[in-house]
Write a protein that holds these residues in place. Structure first.
Motif, PDB file in Angstrom:
ATOM      1  N   LEU A   1      -6.478  -0.183  -7.431  1.00  0.00           N
ATOM      2  CA  LEU A   1      -6.600   0.861  -7.124  1.00  0.00           C
ATOM      3  C   LEU A   1      -5.601   2.078  -7.400  1.00  0.00           C
ATOM      4  O   LEU A   1      -6.167   3.030  -7.607  1.00  0.00           O
ATOM      5  N   GLY A   2      -4.304   2.213  -7.113  1.00  0.00           N
ATOM      6  CA  GLY A   2      -3.589   2.592  -7.891  1.00  0.00           C
ATOM      7  C   GLY A   2      -3.597   3.594  -9.538  1.00  0.00           C
ATOM      8  O   GLY A   2      -3.620   4.112  -9.470  1.00  0.00           O
TER       9      GLY A   2
ATOM     10  N   ALA B   1       1.097  -1.299   0.369  1.00  0.00           N
ATOM     11  CA  ALA B   1      -0.415  -0.038  -0.188  1.00  0.00           C
ATOM     12  C   ALA B   1       0.712   1.369  -0.038  1.00  0.00           C
ATOM     13  O   ALA B   1       0.568   2.655  -0.987  1.00  0.00           O
ATOM     14  N   TYR B   2       1.909   1.604   0.746  1.00  0.00           N
ATOM     15  CA  TYR B   2       2.533   2.540   0.901  1.00  0.00           C
ATOM     16  C   TYR B   2       3.236   2.587  -0.587  1.00  0.00           C
ATOM     17  O   TYR B   2       3.747   3.687  -1.265  1.00  0.00           O
TER      18      TYR B   2
ATOM     19  N   MET C   1      -6.759   5.708   1.123  1.00  0.00           N
ATOM     20  CA  MET C   1      -7.397   5.120   0.556  1.00  0.00           C
ATOM     21  C   MET C   1      -7.085   3.652   0.346  1.00  0.00           C
ATOM     22  O   MET C   1      -8.182   2.822  -0.269  1.00  0.00           O
ATOM     23  N   VAL C   2      -6.355   3.015   0.111  1.00  0.00           N
ATOM     24  CA  VAL C   2      -5.697   1.996  -0.336  1.00  0.00           C
ATOM     25  C   VAL C   2      -6.439   1.308   0.394  1.00  0.00           C
ATOM     26  O   VAL C   2      -7.012   0.352   0.355  1.00  0.00           O
ATOM     27  N   HIS C   3      -6.118   1.533   1.803  1.00  0.00           N
ATOM     28  CA  HIS C   3      -6.039   0.597   3.062  1.00  0.00           C
ATOM     29  C   HIS C   3      -8.199   0.450   3.001  1.00  0.00           C
ATOM     30  O   HIS C   3      -8.897  -0.471   3.373  1.00  0.00           O
ATOM     31  N   LYS C   4      -8.766   1.175   2.664  1.00  0.00           N
ATOM     32  CA  LYS C   4     -10.209   1.683   3.032  1.00  0.00           C
ATOM     33  C   LYS C   4     -10.830   1.322   2.043  1.00  0.00           C
ATOM     34  O   LYS C   4     -11.849   0.104   2.255  1.00  0.00           O
TER      35      LYS C   4
ATOM     36  N   THR D   1      -3.353   8.226  -1.554  1.00  0.00           N
ATOM     37  CA  THR D   1      -3.201   7.883  -0.245  1.00  0.00           C
ATOM     38  C   THR D   1      -3.319   6.574   0.142  1.00  0.00           C
ATOM     39  O   THR D   1      -3.626   5.698  -0.207  1.00  0.00           O
ATOM     40  N   THR D   2      -2.499   6.406   1.147  1.00  0.00           N
ATOM     41  CA  THR D   2      -1.982   4.508   1.783  1.00  0.00           C
ATOM     42  C   THR D   2      -3.855   4.645   2.070  1.00  0.00           C
ATOM     43  O   THR D   2      -4.567   3.522   2.167  1.00  0.00           O
TER      44      THR D   2
END
Length: 122
Positions: A48-49, A11-12, A24-27, A21-22
């Motif tokens: 997502l990226g 994610a980072y 956004m990735v986690h959610k 953003t990280t």
């Protein structure tokens, strides 16, 4: 399923390389996981990226991935997620012209299902 530390690193790195953003990735990953997205966690993060690079973030990206993942494996649509649903062979509307919503299970619904005895809450 990736372990927590591996997933945080992916994610980072995705956040550094893409317009996302990280958080956004986690959610997004959490929401798609709860909803039963068949794609691997790493594929979802990459998707997502990629969508973030085209300005598609948060709920819009999650809905798009949920909708496309109902029809195609990630390997088939990798790099093409920003294309129209029609060009990807995904029906956006039913026979009556009504919008087909992606099958997303929101956290609130997850708890409500548990209260009705239909599932387990996280």
């Amino acid at each position: 399923m990736l372990l927590g530390e591996e997933l945080r690193l992916i994610a980072y790195n995705t956040a550094i390389k893409h317009n996302i953003t990280t958080s956004m990735v986690h959610k997004g990953l959490y929401q798609l996981g709860v909803s039963g997205c068949p794609w691997k966690d790493a594929d979802i993060v990459e998707a997502l990226g990629d969508l973030g690079d085209y300005g598609v973030h948060n709920l819009f990206a999650v809905e798009r991935i949920a909708r496309i993942s109902e029809v195609h494996p990630y390997s088939r649509v990798k790099g093409l997620l920003y294309h129209s649903y029609e060009s990807l062979g995904v029906k956006e509307r039913d026979e009556n012209g009504e919008f087909i919503a992606p099958k997303l299970l929101w956290k609130e619904n997850f708890f409500n299902r548990n209260e009705r005895g239909e599932g387990n809450a996280p």
